[in-house]
Design an enzyme around this catalytic site. Structure first.
Site, PDB file in Angstrom:
ATOM      1  N   HIS A   1      41.094  35.395  39.293  1.00  0.00           N
ATOM      2  CA  HIS A   1      40.105  34.325  39.154  1.00  0.00           C
ATOM      3  C   HIS A   1      39.436  34.436  37.788  1.00  0.00           C
ATOM      4  O   HIS A   1      39.430  35.509  37.173  1.00  0.00           O
ATOM      5  CB  HIS A   1      39.043  34.424  40.248  1.00  0.00           C
ATOM      6  CG  HIS A   1      39.529  34.020  41.597  1.00  0.00           C
ATOM      7  ND1 HIS A   1      38.669  33.692  42.616  1.00  0.00           N
ATOM      8  CD2 HIS A   1      40.791  33.885  42.113  1.00  0.00           C
ATOM      9  CE1 HIS A   1      39.371  33.371  43.695  1.00  0.00           C
ATOM     10  NE2 HIS A   1      40.660  33.488  43.409  1.00  0.00           N
TER      11      HIS A   1
ATOM     12  N   GLU B   1      36.324  34.543  36.909  1.00  0.00           N
ATOM     13  CA  GLU B   1      35.245  35.531  36.829  1.00  0.00           C
ATOM     14  C   GLU B   1      35.790  36.939  36.665  1.00  0.00           C
ATOM     15  O   GLU B   1      35.283  37.721  35.857  1.00  0.00           O
ATOM     16  CB  GLU B   1      34.367  35.488  38.096  1.00  0.00           C
ATOM     17  CG  GLU B   1      33.679  34.176  38.339  1.00  0.00           C
ATOM     18  CD  GLU B   1      34.433  33.252  39.290  1.00  0.00           C
ATOM     19  OE1 GLU B   1      33.779  32.566  40.086  1.00  0.00           O
ATOM     20  OE2 GLU B   1      35.689  33.204  39.230  1.00  0.00           O
TER      21      GLU B   1
ATOM     22  N   CYS C   1      33.321  32.703  44.566  1.00  0.00           N
ATOM     23  CA  CYS C   1      33.779  32.999  45.925  1.00  0.00           C
ATOM     24  C   CYS C   1      33.288  34.409  46.300  1.00  0.00           C
ATOM     25  O   CYS C   1      32.700  35.116  45.483  1.00  0.00           O
ATOM     26  CB  CYS C   1      35.304  32.924  45.991  1.00  0.00           C
ATOM     27  SG  CYS C   1      36.149  34.268  45.118  1.00  0.00           S
TER      28      CYS C   1
ATOM     29  N   CYS D   1      34.712  37.262  44.029  1.00  0.00           N
ATOM     30  CA  CYS D   1      34.089  37.294  42.704  1.00  0.00           C
ATOM     31  C   CYS D   1      32.635  37.735  42.782  1.00  0.00           C
ATOM     32  O   CYS D   1      32.163  38.469  41.917  1.00  0.00           O
ATOM     33  CB  CYS D   1      34.231  35.938  42.025  1.00  0.00           C
ATOM     34  SG  CYS D   1      35.960  35.572  41.620  1.00  0.00           S
TER      35      CYS D   1
END
Length: 160
Positions: A60, A62, A90, A93
């Site tokens: 992801h 992040e 999410c 993260c």
């Protein structure tokens, strides 16, 4: 970020940098999410979504930005750093953000399906957790949301 550190640089400036990274992800066929880590008014980490291309569910934006910042700063802890991301984080993260000791998270669009700053749950507000970041949503939300909506509309159009 305080005004004394970097006069003239705003949350919108850094969110636009994250949006630029989101567009890079989109060019690679990934969901357009981008992130930057900022320390004392300077970008020290950059990342964008790449789980499809890397065959990695943890890739992801992040996570990529946190990894980049950790390498640049030579520390897995990132105290005093801010994370700007185009989409509400999410759970995965959010956990990484807490473990990295990020001081402030700023995101653009809310995520009704997996967002953990109140859209689904509020992990950042769980008092029993040992680290708490200040979290602010809605920075350039319309632009961030429009980018995601256009991406998914394009995908639906291709599949029909």
């Amino acid at each position: 970020m305080s005004d004394e550190v970097a006069p003239g640089l705003s949350d919108e400036f850094f969110m636009r940098e994250a949006m630029s990274l989101a567009r890079a992800a989109e060019c690679l066929g990934e969901v357009p999410v981008g992130a930057v880590v900022v320390l004392n008014g300077a970008i020290v980490g950059r990342g964008f979504n790449s789980p499809i291309g890397e065959s990695d569910p943890t890739a992801h934006a992040e996570i990529a930005a946190l990894r980049d910042a950790a390498r640049v700063l030579g520390n897995y802890r990132l105290p005093g750093c801010e994370l700007f991301v185009t989409l509400e984080p999410c759970a995965m993260c959010a956990g990484a953000i807490m473990h990295a000791r990020i001081s402030r998270v700023i995101y653009g669009a809310r995520d009704a399906k997996t967002g953990v700053h109140g859209s689904v749950v509020d992990l950042f507000g769980v008092e029993r957790l040992n680290h708490h970041a200040t979290v602010e949503g809605g920075v350039l939300a319309d632009e961030c949301s429009a980018m995601l909506s256009a991406f998914f509309a394009g995908r639906r159009k291709k599949s029909s």
